[in-house]
Design an enzyme around this catalytic site. Sequence first.
Site, PDB file in Angstrom:
ATOM      1  N   TYR A 177       0.765  -1.233  -0.043  1.00  0.00           N
ATOM      2  CA  TYR A 177      -0.220  -0.093  -0.104  1.00  0.00           C
ATOM      3  C   TYR A 177       0.955   1.251  -0.103  1.00  0.00           C
ATOM      4  CZ  TYR A 177      -4.103  -2.957   0.972  1.00  0.00           C
ATOM      5  OH  TYR A 177      -5.096  -3.772   0.963  1.00  0.00           O
ATOM      6  N   CYS A 178       0.727   1.830  -1.041  1.00  0.00           N
ATOM      7  CA  CYS A 178       2.098   3.028  -1.228  1.00  0.00           C
ATOM      8  C   CYS A 178       1.084   4.243  -1.027  1.00  0.00           C
ATOM      9  CB  CYS A 178       2.230   2.903  -2.808  1.00  0.00           C
ATOM     10  SG  CYS A 178       3.538   4.175  -3.113  1.00  0.00           S
TER      11      CYS A 178
END
Length: 142
Positions: free
Chosen positions: A114-115
């Site tokens: 999850y950027c």
Amino acid sequence: MQNMNNLKQCLTPEQYKVTQENGTERPFQNAYWNNHEKGIYVDIVSGEVLFSSQDKFDSGTGWPSFSKPFIERHITEHTDNSLFPPRTEVRSKQADSHLGHVFNDGPTETGLRYCINSAALRFIPLEEMEAEGYGEHKKHIE
């Protein structure tokens, strides 16, 4: 949750651009990419709990990266066709804030990365969680 009509006044221009206009902040020049403190990350608009320091890792990308949401029901995923190939956009459920994207190249057991944009988050350190109203989550961080 903050009054949506006053968001431009409550958020910095970058926070507004990221959360409301699907923007992206610069890598390695944001508040949390290199944060190693224990605590939780909440939506800058609504305060809903999104991610935990327990699931944060250094992806080398210059943005905060997490292997999974802290509370999965607080995250929604949508197809983002703005670039090719399409990506999976991540938004907060309550405030519908744009957070970033999720990719299938994470190094942990989930295989996910999850950027997330720091501008979409507010970090609550472990020692401040009780005072900030997030004490119920402390047992999962300590």
